[in-house]
Write a protein that holds these residues in place. Structure first.
Motif, mmCIF file in Angstrom:
data_model
loop_
_atom_site.group_PDB
_atom_site.id
_atom_site.type_symbol
_atom_site.label_atom_id
_atom_site.label_comp_id
_atom_site.label_asym_id
_atom_site.label_seq_id
_atom_site.Cartn_x
_atom_site.Cartn_y
_atom_site.Cartn_z
ATOM 1 N N UNK A 1 10.039 -16.277 -5.212
ATOM 2 C CA UNK A 1 11.463 -16.528 -5.139
ATOM 3 C C UNK A 1 12.214 -15.307 -5.648
ATOM 4 N N UNK A 2 13.277 -14.952 -4.934
ATOM 5 C CA UNK A 2 14.150 -13.899 -5.422
ATOM 6 C C UNK A 2 14.779 -14.348 -6.736
ATOM 7 N N UNK A 3 15.176 -13.385 -7.538
ATOM 8 C CA UNK A 3 15.914 -13.716 -8.749
ATOM 9 C C UNK A 3 17.268 -14.293 -8.367
ATOM 10 N N UNK A 4 17.796 -15.090 -9.252
ATOM 11 C CA UNK A 4 19.173 -15.539 -9.125
ATOM 12 C C UNK A 4 19.910 -14.917 -10.291
ATOM 13 N N UNK A 27 11.792 -21.632 -13.015
ATOM 14 C CA UNK A 27 11.837 -20.174 -13.105
ATOM 15 C C UNK A 27 11.983 -19.735 -14.556
ATOM 16 N N UNK A 28 11.714 -18.466 -14.794
ATOM 17 C CA UNK A 28 11.971 -17.887 -16.110
ATOM 18 C C UNK A 28 13.488 -17.712 -16.273
ATOM 19 N N UNK A 69 13.450 -5.905 -11.811
ATOM 20 C CA UNK A 69 12.256 -5.910 -10.980
ATOM 21 C C UNK A 69 11.425 -7.174 -11.073
ATOM 22 N N UNK A 70 11.814 -8.070 -11.943
ATOM 23 C CA UNK A 70 11.077 -9.328 -12.061
ATOM 24 C C UNK A 70 11.299 -10.196 -10.832
ATOM 25 N N UNK A 71 10.532 -11.253 -10.698
ATOM 26 C CA UNK A 71 10.719 -12.241 -9.644
ATOM 27 C C UNK A 71 10.702 -13.627 -10.278
ATOM 28 N N UNK A 91 20.216 -5.134 -9.666
ATOM 29 C CA UNK A 91 20.114 -6.591 -9.692
ATOM 30 C C UNK A 91 20.159 -7.186 -8.288
ATOM 31 N N UNK A 92 20.946 -6.588 -7.412
ATOM 32 C CA UNK A 92 21.085 -7.117 -6.049
ATOM 33 C C UNK A 92 19.849 -6.848 -5.204
ATOM 34 N N UNK A 93 19.152 -5.778 -5.513
ATOM 35 C CA UNK A 93 17.969 -5.420 -4.728
ATOM 36 C C UNK A 93 16.941 -6.549 -4.692
ATOM 37 N N UNK A 94 16.740 -7.214 -5.807
ATOM 38 C CA UNK A 94 15.742 -8.279 -5.848
ATOM 39 C C UNK A 94 16.316 -9.643 -6.117
ATOM 40 N N UNK A 95 17.631 -9.786 -5.951
ATOM 41 C CA UNK A 95 18.205 -11.061 -6.324
ATOM 42 C C UNK A 95 19.384 -11.493 -5.496
#
Length: 179
Positions: A1-4, A27-28, A69-71, A91-95
């Motif tokens: 899952x992408x980050x929120x 999620x974390x 970079x987390x997921x 932040x937008x790159x992975x979320x």
């Protein structure tokens, strides 16, 4: 899952919503401000007082780089995280970026306790309203990086979480870029 990633002005409910959202999604959860305090061994008000805002913003950027970079993570940002375009790009790159917003009266009520909001704590109550209005106007354009917005003024954190989940499902169903 992408980050929120939750962005928005102070007092819009990023931390309370983030904790609940992470729990609902399994999620974390990372509150950037708390992570900064733990990493640098001082509270943000003390950091502002002793080292200044520029130092804090550098620490904030380092923490964004560390967490972006987390997921499978819900990330609650500080109110001013959006001021640095490099933060938002990372932040937008992975979320998925969700902007929480609220009206001035709600923000004023939620930020009323002094000692926890360095950007507002030097203001008396009348000046706080003006300071909030000015900062909101200044940052309005910066919040446009959001994939969608949720007004928290009259919603409980649970209702805000329900709306975020509904919007994310809508994005996926609609074949959006966050599918």
């Amino acid at each position: 899952m992408k980050n929120i990633v939750l962005i928005g002005f102070m007092g819009t409910g990023k931390t309370s919503t983030g904790k609940l959202l992470a729990k609902r999604l399994g999620a974390a959860f990372i509150d950037l401000d708390r992570a900064i305090e733990e990493e640098y061994g001082m509270t943000i008000p003390v950091m502002f007082q002793q080292k200044g805002e520029a130092y804090f913003r550098a620490c904030e950027h380092a923490m964004v780089e560390k967490t972006a970079g987390r997921r499978n993570t819900v990330i609650s940002t500080g109110g001013g995280t959006v001021k640095d375009p490099a933060n938002m790009a990372a932040l937008h790159e992975g979320g998925i970026i969700v902007c929480l917003k609220a009206d001035i009266d709600t923000i004023l009520a939620r930020t009323a306790s002094h000692g926890t909001r360095p950007v507002l704590d030097s203001e008396d109550q009348g000046d706080r309203r003006q300071a909030i209005a000015s900062l909101l106007a200044e940052r309005r354009r910066l919040y446009e990086v959001a994939d969608f917005y949720v007004d928290t003024s009259t919603r409980t954190p649970r209702e805000v979480v329900d709306e975020i989940i509904r919007q994310i499902k809508h994005e996926k169903i609609g074949g959006g870029s966050h599918a």
